[in-house]
Design a protein around this motif. Structure first.
Motif, short mmCIF file in Angstrom:
data_model
loop_
_atom_site.label_atom_id
_atom_site.label_comp_id
_atom_site.label_asym_id
_atom_site.label_seq_id
_atom_site.Cartn_x
_atom_site.Cartn_y
_atom_site.Cartn_z
N GLY A 164 0.80 -1.21 0.00
CA GLY A 164 0.00 0.00 0.00
C GLY A 164 0.83 1.27 0.00
O GLY A 164 1.96 1.32 -0.51
N ILE A 165 0.27 2.29 0.59
CA ILE A 165 0.88 3.62 0.61
C ILE A 165 1.83 3.79 1.80
O ILE A 165 2.46 4.84 1.96
N MET A 166 1.97 2.74 2.62
CA MET A 166 2.78 2.83 3.82
C MET A 166 4.22 3.28 3.55
O MET A 166 4.76 4.10 4.31
N PRO A 167 4.90 2.78 2.49
CA PRO A 167 6.27 3.24 2.26
C PRO A 167 6.38 4.74 2.03
O PRO A 167 7.36 5.37 2.44
N VAL A 168 5.38 5.34 1.36
CA VAL A 168 5.41 6.79 1.13
C VAL A 168 5.31 7.53 2.46
O VAL A 168 6.00 8.53 2.68
N MET A 169 4.45 7.02 3.34
CA MET A 169 4.31 7.63 4.66
C MET A 169 5.62 7.54 5.44
O MET A 169 6.07 8.51 6.05
N PHE A 170 6.26 6.38 5.40
CA PHE A 170 7.52 6.20 6.12
C PHE A 170 8.66 6.96 5.45
O PHE A 170 9.60 7.38 6.12
N THR A 171 8.59 7.12 4.12
CA THR A 171 9.63 7.87 3.43
C THR A 171 9.68 9.31 3.93
O THR A 171 10.76 9.89 4.12
N SER A 172 8.50 9.89 4.16
CA SER A 172 8.45 11.26 4.68
C SER A 172 9.15 11.34 6.03
O SER A 172 9.86 12.31 6.32
N ALA A 173 8.97 10.30 6.86
CA ALA A 173 9.61 10.29 8.17
C ALA A 173 11.10 10.01 8.06
O ALA A 173 11.92 10.67 8.72
N VAL A 174 11.47 9.05 7.20
CA VAL A 174 12.89 8.70 7.05
C VAL A 174 13.68 9.86 6.45
O VAL A 174 14.83 10.11 6.84
N PHE A 175 13.07 10.59 5.52
CA PHE A 175 13.77 11.72 4.90
C PHE A 175 14.07 12.82 5.92
O PHE A 175 15.06 13.54 5.79
N LEU A 176 13.22 12.95 6.92
CA LEU A 176 13.47 13.96 7.95
C LEU A 176 14.63 13.57 8.87
O LEU A 176 15.24 14.43 9.51
N LEU A 177 14.94 12.27 8.93
CA LEU A 177 15.99 11.81 9.84
C LEU A 177 17.35 12.37 9.45
O LEU A 177 18.06 12.93 10.30
N PRO A 178 17.82 12.23 8.19
CA PRO A 178 19.12 12.84 7.85
C PRO A 178 19.10 14.36 7.95
O PRO A 178 20.13 14.97 8.27
N GLN A 179 17.95 14.98 7.71
CA GLN A 179 17.86 16.42 7.88
C GLN A 179 18.12 16.82 9.33
O GLN A 179 18.86 17.77 9.60
N LEU A 180 17.51 16.07 10.25
CA LEU A 180 17.73 16.36 11.66
C LEU A 180 19.17 16.11 12.07
O LEU A 180 19.75 16.86 12.84
N LEU A 181 19.75 15.03 11.53
CA LEU A 181 21.15 14.70 11.85
C LEU A 181 22.09 15.79 11.36
O LEU A 181 22.98 16.25 12.09
N VAL A 182 21.88 16.24 10.12
CA VAL A 182 22.73 17.29 9.56
C VAL A 182 22.53 18.60 10.32
O VAL A 182 23.48 19.33 10.59
N SER A 183 21.27 18.87 10.70
CA SER A 183 20.99 20.08 11.47
C SER A 183 21.70 20.06 12.82
O SER A 183 22.26 21.08 13.26
#
Length: 401
Positions: free
Chosen positions: A238-257
């Protein structure tokens, strides 16, 4: 709640419970953090990053006690699933539900603390001097507590309500779509809405189209014996990977920040901070790559070919014209990888098209995530419709006596 015949109405009970849970969640999103400068977060325009944060967290300004949203619980659930999958490759000993839950809580707490530490320096407070440090500490504790509270709400809704944490993300998506539609003219919305309608149609077809693998059941010896099959959706998870992608993409952003706070002079970190965005080609590439990895990985994780082949061996059933065991496992592995790749490609293309059009200047950055949000909304709606339909069918059953 019970009907006149004494049978409990499960659907109405679950809908009412989810409604109460969502009411609590919506109220919490409107309670500001301690001593936060609310006026500093009164923004009139949004971009791709803002909409992504809203979709995952639910708090556009990121200034409420629920500012971290469902992000920590989503990531912890993903990490625990990966851990259990890798662990299963080396041992057959199962992890108890209680231990799995404790691990999830611990990982969620760690992620929430990490995210709060990265977010607090970016907040704007209405105090200064010595009170500023106290306000930051209290705000950080409020954010962590809010993330754990959301996890508890998701757990309760999963047990007694409808669709677990999915309803929280659905509410966030609906809220942002509504605010986006209200803030722009029909002329600007024409292209994003057309793309969104096309993406909704594609997801609707993917969600309701399946590959049927003929199966021989040793326990069936009637006219229906040749009508048995193993059904796998063209969109396996289903659409679950898209939902998790949004969360996973924020993880490297937070790490870099966070790294940028400790190493402000590092050119590489500064470059990542600037380019790890959905308005940059590098950020778009990372986002689509995350979607591919999660879609294919979830397809193999949730529909494990090894587990299905083992079940066939235990039951004596088999796929038509295939030997049970290794041949079945290898065949199912190919099917899952192909369907996972097909699903990842279709959804990746749907996500990438508006982002590329944004780079060319054909779509306003404030509208670029609208088609993806509509696609996610259609996927969530399909899943919730099936769940509600199942509960309605259960309630429609009449007792024999």
């Amino acid at each position: 709640m019970q009907k006149g015949n004494g049978k409990e109405n499960v659907l109405k009970y679950k809908l009412m419970y989810s409604g109460i849970i969502l009411l609590v969640y919506i109220v919490g999103k409107n309670i500001p953090l301690y001593k936060i400068d609310v006026s500093a977060y009164e923004q009139t325009s949004v971009g791709a990053e803002d909409l992504l944060v809203q979709t995952v967290g639910g708090d556009f300004s990121r200034s409420s006690i629920l500012a971290l949203g469902v992000f920590p619980s989503m990531i912890s659930a993903l990490l625990i699933q990966l851990y259990l999958a890798v662990r299963g490759l080396f041992t057959k000993v199962k992890v108890s539900p209680g231990k799995s839950q404790r691990l999830t809580v611990a990982v969620t707490l760690a992620i929430a603390v990490f995210q709060a530490v990265a977010r607090v320096p970016e907040l704007r407070f209405a105090v200064s001097g010595g009170m500023l440090s106290v306000a930051k500490m209290i705000a950080g504790m409020e954010m962590v507590t809010g993330a754990m509270f959301i996890m508890w709400l998701c757990d309760r809704n999963g047990k007694y309500g409808i669709s677990g944490r999915m309803v929280f993300v659905t509410v966030n998506v609906l809220e942002r779509i509504w605010m986006t539609l209200l803030g722009h003219s029909l002329q600007k919305l024409a292209v994003p809405l057309a793309l969104g309608a096309l993406m909704m149609l594609v997801i609707l077809l993917m969600e309701n189209t399946e590959k049927r693998i003929p199966v021989q059941r040793i326990s069936i010896h009637n006219i229906y014996s040749d009508k048995n099959y193993l059904a796998v959706k063209f969109n396996p998870v289903g659409i679950m990977p898209v939902m998790f992608t949004s969360a996973v993409f924020l993880l490297p952003q937070l790490l870099v920040s966070l790294l940028g706070v400790f190493f402000p002079q590092q050119a590489g970190i500064a470059w990542c901070q600037e380019n790890l965005s959905l308005t940059r080609p590098f950020g778009i590439f990372v986002y689509i790559a995350c979607e591919y990895v999660l879609t294919i990985g979830f397809s193999l994780l949730m529909l494990n070919p090894g587990d299905i082949a083992e079940q066939f061996l235990k039951s004596g059933d088999s796929i038509v014209n295939l030997h049970a065991g290794h041949d079945t496992r290898r065949y199912l592995g190919r099917v899952m990888r192909r369907l996972g790749f097909l699903s990842a490609t279709v959804m990746g293309a749907c996500i990438a098209v508006p982002l590329v059009l944004q780079l060319r200047g054909d779509i306003d950055s404030a509208l670029v995530m609208l088609p993806t949000s509509l696609m996610m909304l259609m996927g969530f709606s399909c899943n919730m419709y099936r769940e509600v339909g199942t509960l309605h069918s259960y309630d429609a059953c009449r007792p024999l006596l």
